[in-house]
Design an enzyme around this catalytic site. Structure first.
Site, PDB file in Angstrom:
ATOM      1  N   ASN A 209       0.916  -1.165  -0.074  1.00 41.31           N
ATOM      2  CA  ASN A 209       0.149  -0.001   0.079  1.00 41.31           C
ATOM      3  C   ASN A 209       0.917   1.248   0.248  1.00 41.31           C
ATOM      4  OD1 ASN A 209       0.803   0.264   2.611  1.00 41.31           O
ATOM      5  ND2 ASN A 209      -1.231  -0.443   3.521  1.00 41.31           N
ATOM      6  N   SER A 233      -2.889  -0.736  -6.661  1.00 42.81           N
ATOM      7  CA  SER A 233      -2.842  -1.156  -8.242  1.00 42.81           C
ATOM      8  C   SER A 233      -3.981   0.104  -9.191  1.00 42.81           C
ATOM      9  CB  SER A 233      -3.824  -2.343  -8.243  1.00 42.81           C
ATOM     10  OG  SER A 233      -2.822  -3.431  -7.778  1.00 42.81           O
ATOM     11  N   GLN A 255      -9.473  -5.057 -10.592  1.00 40.48           N
ATOM     12  CA  GLN A 255      -8.094  -4.150  -9.982  1.00 40.48           C
ATOM     13  C   GLN A 255      -8.793  -3.252  -8.891  1.00 40.48           C
ATOM     14  OE1 GLN A 255      -4.863  -4.707 -10.255  1.00 40.48           O
ATOM     15  NE2 GLN A 255      -5.931  -6.427 -11.216  1.00 40.48           N
ATOM     16  N   HIS A 258      -8.694  -4.405  -5.210  1.00 38.56           N
ATOM     17  CA  HIS A 258      -7.445  -4.467  -4.652  1.00 38.56           C
ATOM     18  C   HIS A 258      -7.291  -3.592  -3.171  1.00 38.56           C
ATOM     19  CE1 HIS A 258      -4.231  -6.962  -5.947  1.00 38.56           C
ATOM     20  NE2 HIS A 258      -4.560  -6.728  -7.240  1.00 38.56           N
ATOM     21  N   GLU A 322      -0.059   0.901 -14.774  1.00 36.86           N
ATOM     22  CA  GLU A 322       0.476  -0.148 -14.251  1.00 36.86           C
ATOM     23  C   GLU A 322       0.002  -1.339 -15.294  1.00 36.86           C
ATOM     24  OE1 GLU A 322      -0.975  -1.561 -10.791  1.00 36.86           O
ATOM     25  OE2 GLU A 322       0.461  -3.172 -10.414  1.00 36.86           O
ATOM     26  N   HIS A 323      -1.393  -1.466 -15.116  1.00 36.28           N
ATOM     27  CA  HIS A 323      -1.905  -2.587 -16.264  1.00 36.28           C
ATOM     28  C   HIS A 323      -2.565  -1.917 -17.479  1.00 36.28           C
ATOM     29  CE1 HIS A 323      -1.973  -4.497 -12.337  1.00 36.28           C
ATOM     30  NE2 HIS A 323      -1.160  -5.204 -13.038  1.00 36.28           N
ATOM     31  N   ASP A 356      -1.906 -11.537 -13.172  1.00 34.03           N
ATOM     32  CA  ASP A 356      -1.849 -11.484 -11.674  1.00 34.03           C
ATOM     33  C   ASP A 356      -1.295 -12.799 -11.337  1.00 34.03           C
ATOM     34  OD1 ASP A 356      -2.283  -8.756 -11.303  1.00 34.03           O
ATOM     35  OD2 ASP A 356      -4.499  -9.178 -10.745  1.00 34.03           O
ATOM     36  N   GLU A 410      41.976  16.515 -18.422  1.00 38.21           N
ATOM     37  CA  GLU A 410      41.004  16.624 -17.165  1.00 38.21           C
ATOM     38  C   GLU A 410      41.487  17.191 -15.804  1.00 38.21           C
ATOM     39  OE1 GLU A 410      38.398  13.243 -16.419  1.00 38.21           O
ATOM     40  OE2 GLU A 410      36.741  13.724 -17.961  1.00 38.21           O
ATOM     41  N   HIS A 415      46.068   9.758 -12.956  1.00 40.88           N
ATOM     42  CA  HIS A 415      45.424   8.724 -14.138  1.00 40.88           C
ATOM     43  C   HIS A 415      46.293   8.538 -15.356  1.00 40.88           C
ATOM     44  CE1 HIS A 415      41.735   9.330 -11.840  1.00 40.88           C
ATOM     45  NE2 HIS A 415      41.030   8.653 -12.736  1.00 40.88           N
TER      46      HIS A 415
HETATM   47  P1  NAD Z   1       0.283  -3.974   2.851  1.00 40.35           P
HETATM   48  O1  NAD Z   1       0.482  -5.306   3.400  1.00 40.35           O
HETATM   49  O2  NAD Z   1       0.785  -3.428   1.657  1.00 40.35           O
HETATM   50  O3  NAD Z   1      -0.038  -3.124   4.007  1.00 40.35           O
HETATM   51  C1  NAD Z   1      -0.741  -3.368   5.220  1.00 40.35           C
HETATM   52  C2  NAD Z   1       0.374  -2.465   6.291  1.00 40.35           C
HETATM   53  O4  NAD Z   1       0.283  -1.302   6.043  1.00 40.35           O
HETATM   54  C3  NAD Z   1       0.108  -3.014   7.602  1.00 40.35           C
HETATM   55  O5  NAD Z   1       0.855  -4.150   8.219  1.00 40.35           O
HETATM   56  C4  NAD Z   1       0.243  -1.960   8.609  1.00 40.35           C
HETATM   57  O6  NAD Z   1       1.613  -1.899   9.023  1.00 40.35           O
HETATM   58  C5  NAD Z   1       0.372  -0.770   7.623  1.00 40.35           C
HETATM   59  N1  NAD Z   1      -0.441   0.249   7.762  1.00 40.35           N
HETATM   60  C6  NAD Z   1      -1.886   0.425   7.782  1.00 40.35           C
HETATM   61  N2  NAD Z   1      -2.156   1.445   8.219  1.00 40.35           N
HETATM   62  C7  NAD Z   1      -1.323   2.361   8.423  1.00 40.35           C
HETATM   63  C8  NAD Z   1      -1.055   3.398   8.822  1.00 40.35           C
HETATM   64  N3  NAD Z   1      -2.228   4.429   9.059  1.00 40.35           N
HETATM   65  N4  NAD Z   1       0.102   4.154   9.332  1.00 40.35           N
HETATM   66  C9  NAD Z   1       1.143   3.336   8.958  1.00 40.35           C
HETATM   67  N5  NAD Z   1       1.022   1.977   8.515  1.00 40.35           N
HETATM   68  C10 NAD Z   1      -0.046   1.607   8.210  1.00 40.35           C
HETATM   69  O7  NAD Z   1      -1.312  -4.601   2.354  1.00 40.35           O
HETATM   70  P2  NAD Z   1      -2.635  -3.824   1.845  1.00 40.35           P
HETATM   71  O8  NAD Z   1      -3.051  -2.632   2.673  1.00 40.35           O
HETATM   72  O9  NAD Z   1      -3.758  -4.850   1.673  1.00 40.35           O
HETATM   73  O10 NAD Z   1      -2.111  -3.236   0.286  1.00 40.35           O
HETATM   74  C11 NAD Z   1      -1.778  -4.091  -0.375  1.00 40.35           C
HETATM   75  C12 NAD Z   1      -1.380  -3.125  -1.626  1.00 40.35           C
HETATM   76  O11 NAD Z   1      -0.699  -3.715  -2.789  1.00 40.35           O
HETATM   77  C13 NAD Z   1      -2.851  -2.658  -2.527  1.00 40.35           C
HETATM   78  O12 NAD Z   1      -2.726  -1.313  -2.490  1.00 40.35           O
HETATM   79  C14 NAD Z   1      -2.576  -3.194  -3.785  1.00 40.35           C
HETATM   80  O13 NAD Z   1      -3.229  -2.511  -4.659  1.00 40.35           O
HETATM   81  C15 NAD Z   1      -1.023  -3.351  -3.947  1.00 40.35           C
HETATM   82  N6  NAD Z   1      -0.573  -3.920  -4.991  1.00 40.35           N
HETATM   83  C16 NAD Z   1       0.360  -3.889  -5.961  1.00 40.35           C
HETATM   84  C17 NAD Z   1       1.003  -4.515  -7.007  1.00 40.35           C
HETATM   85  C18 NAD Z   1       1.989  -3.631  -7.788  1.00 40.35           C
HETATM   86  O14 NAD Z   1       2.648  -4.413  -8.351  1.00 40.35           O
HETATM   87  N7  NAD Z   1       1.938  -2.609  -7.912  1.00 40.35           N
HETATM   88  C19 NAD Z   1       0.612  -5.849  -6.970  1.00 40.35           C
HETATM   89  C20 NAD Z   1      -0.415  -6.250  -6.023  1.00 40.35           C
HETATM   90  C21 NAD Z   1      -0.687  -5.707  -5.353  1.00 40.35           C
END
Ligand code: NAD
Length: 427
Positions: A209, A233, A255, A258, A322-323, A356, A410, A415
């Site tokens: 995230n 995503s 997407q 996610h 991204e996609h 994916d 230089e 050198h």
């Molecule tokens: P994550 O593991 O990325 O994040 C969870 C963590 O965020 C928690 O463990 C916590 O420590 C932290 N967190 C949550 N709220 C917080 C706050 N307020 N302050 C500080 N830390 C905080 O899991 P997720 O949240 O499910 O996100 C997964 C992300 O991955 C999604 O946004 C998805 O779109 C993305 N993704 C991207 C790709 C890519 O290739 N770009 C591929 C798959 C998934």
């Protein structure tokens, strides 16, 4: 979903902005956690796991007993599917191996380039809202093929203090060295500085995230490399009047589910398709288990009608998705004229979810417009190119004077001397 017709070029930047917080918004929190982890190691990790994941762990290292238990919990059919996906990812990433490049640039001057694996890598597996065990395959398979020695995997624990059995199954299947139950900013800080239990690594990989993504960007200031900023995503579909509205809607929702900060965009040269997709999205959304998340993401998303193909292409390039899915009659036009996209999916029967999970391409991809400058994860991400050279007496006689002249110009006398001293012996 908001529909926009023939947007003016000066509206594009706002129209195409992502719904995520910026680096500046999150940087303060990241710096605070980084400092704490660098000074207090596992004690700080424990504190933030408690704060952000709501669980207090005695030990965050996954044991072999936990792995054994997890394997028993994964149904045989799912194990088979994971093995099948792994095989395809292996085939595609093994094909990315390149051979040594060797050339004589001047008579007697032999130069070559060889790849070496990055010895210690840290892999982040998202687990906040869904345990993405598919990401385990996407990162560990190329790391194994590259020959990385130490592969450390971090993923946030659930409320019971556990990792999903599927994550553990995939990790052991792919030969991960160490699995740690830690997520978010604190995981990236641990891999950056090292703690009593988390090994310090040279490069951090994986999506996450916005907190994870910003933390990875800050980690680079502390001397650790990262694959790329792979945040929330996003998907852009280009579809014309020949596209199937229900397929397009299903891709957009795939997407959107996610995270609430995901973004999906449809660009189309057909107003009637846009209307059909909008209706289909509402219909399909109703029955999704992750409806609340997808609904929020859909509210950030756009349906853009553009009459003209060349303007549509310019807009897609400006967004740098991204996609990128292409569902139209003139596929080649929309393939050949795009420069910025993480991964491209072509035709009615290529849903984005194939990439994916199981087609073989990597799903860890640059988001937030970073596809303009970054590639998605691939075999080379886990390797370094090293150059070598061997110069014979004849070679030094051939290029010695060139080096001397340039070094002198230089103002780098030492050198020049390194060449002159040898040339004197040779002449
Ligand atoms: P994550 O593991 O990325 O994040 C969870 C963590 O965020 C928690 O463990 C916590 O420590 C932290 N967190 C949550 N709220 C917080 C706050 N307020 N302050 C500080 N830390 C905080 O899991 P997720 O949240 O499910 O996100 C997964 C992300 O991955 C999604 O946004 C998805 O779109 C993305 N993704 C991207 C790709 C890519 O290739 N770009 C591929 C798959 C998934």
């Amino acid at each position: 979903m908001q529909t926009i017709k023939n947007p003016d070029r000066n509206q594009w930047a706002e129209l195409l902005s992502r719904p995520t917080q910026t680096l500046g918004d999150i940087e303060g929190t990241v710096n605070e956690i980084f400092l704490d982890v660098s000074e207090n190691g596992d004690a700080a990790i424990k504190k933030y796991t408690n704060k952000f994941d709501g669980v207090s762990l005695d030990s965050n290292v996954v044991t072999s007993i936990e792995i054994k238990k997890a394997i028993e919990q994964v149904p045989e059919k799912l194990q088979e599917a994971i093995r099948k996906a792994k095989a395809n990812i292996e085939v595609f990433h093994t094909a990315q191996k390149t051979t040594k490049i060797e050339i004589e640039t001047t008579k007697g001057v032999q130069c070559w380039q060889e790849k070496r694996p990055i010895q210690k890598v840290g892999l982040y597996i998202p687990g906040g809202t869904a345990p993405l065990f598919s990401t385990v395959l996407m990162l560990t398979v190329p790391a194994q093929i590259a020959g990385c020695k130490e592969i450390v995997l971090c993923s946030p624990p659930n409320k019971e203090g556990e990792l999903a059995p599927e994550i553990l199954f995939a990790a052991q299947l792919c030969g991960v060295t160490k699995i740690i139950k830690v997520g978010g900013i604190q995981a990236i800080a641990g891999l950056t500085f090292g703690t009593e239990t988390i090994p310090q690594v040279y490069k951090i990989f994986g999506p996450g995230n916005q907190f994870v993504t910003v933390a990875k960007q800050i980690a680079t200031k502390h001397g650790v490399a990262i694959d790329m900023p792979a945040g929330p995503s996003e998907l852009l579909v280009f579809a014309d009047k020949t596209a199937n509205a229900s397929y397009v809607a299903s891709d957009l929702l795939s997407q959107a589910e996610h995270g609430t900060d995901s973004q999906v965009i449809l660009v189309s040269t057909s107003e009637s398709l846009i209307n059909d997709v909008s209706e289909e999205v509402s219909k399909q959304l109703k029955v999704l288990p992750r409806k609340a998340i997808a609904e929020k993401a859909i509210s950030n998303s756009k349906l853009i009608f553009i009459e003209n193909d060349s303007l549509a292409l310019e807009l897609i390039d400006a967004y740098g998705p991204e996609h990128y899915i292409i569902c139209c009659e003139n596929e080649d036009l929309y393939i050949d004229n795009i420069n910025n996209a993480g991964s491209v999916f072509i035709g009615d029967y290529t849903p984005e979810s194939a990439g994916d999970y199981a087609s073989g391409t990597n799903h860890t991809l640059p988001t937030n417009g970073f596809s303009k400058a970054y590639s998605g994860v691939n075999l080379d991400s886990f390797m370094k190119n090293m150059t070598f050279q061997k110069i014979s007496k004849e070679g030094l006689l051939n290029i010695g004077e060139t080096i001397e002249l340039m070094a002198e110009a230089e103002g780098l006398q030492a050198h020049k001397n390194a060449v002159t001293i040898r040339l004197k012996d040779l002449k």
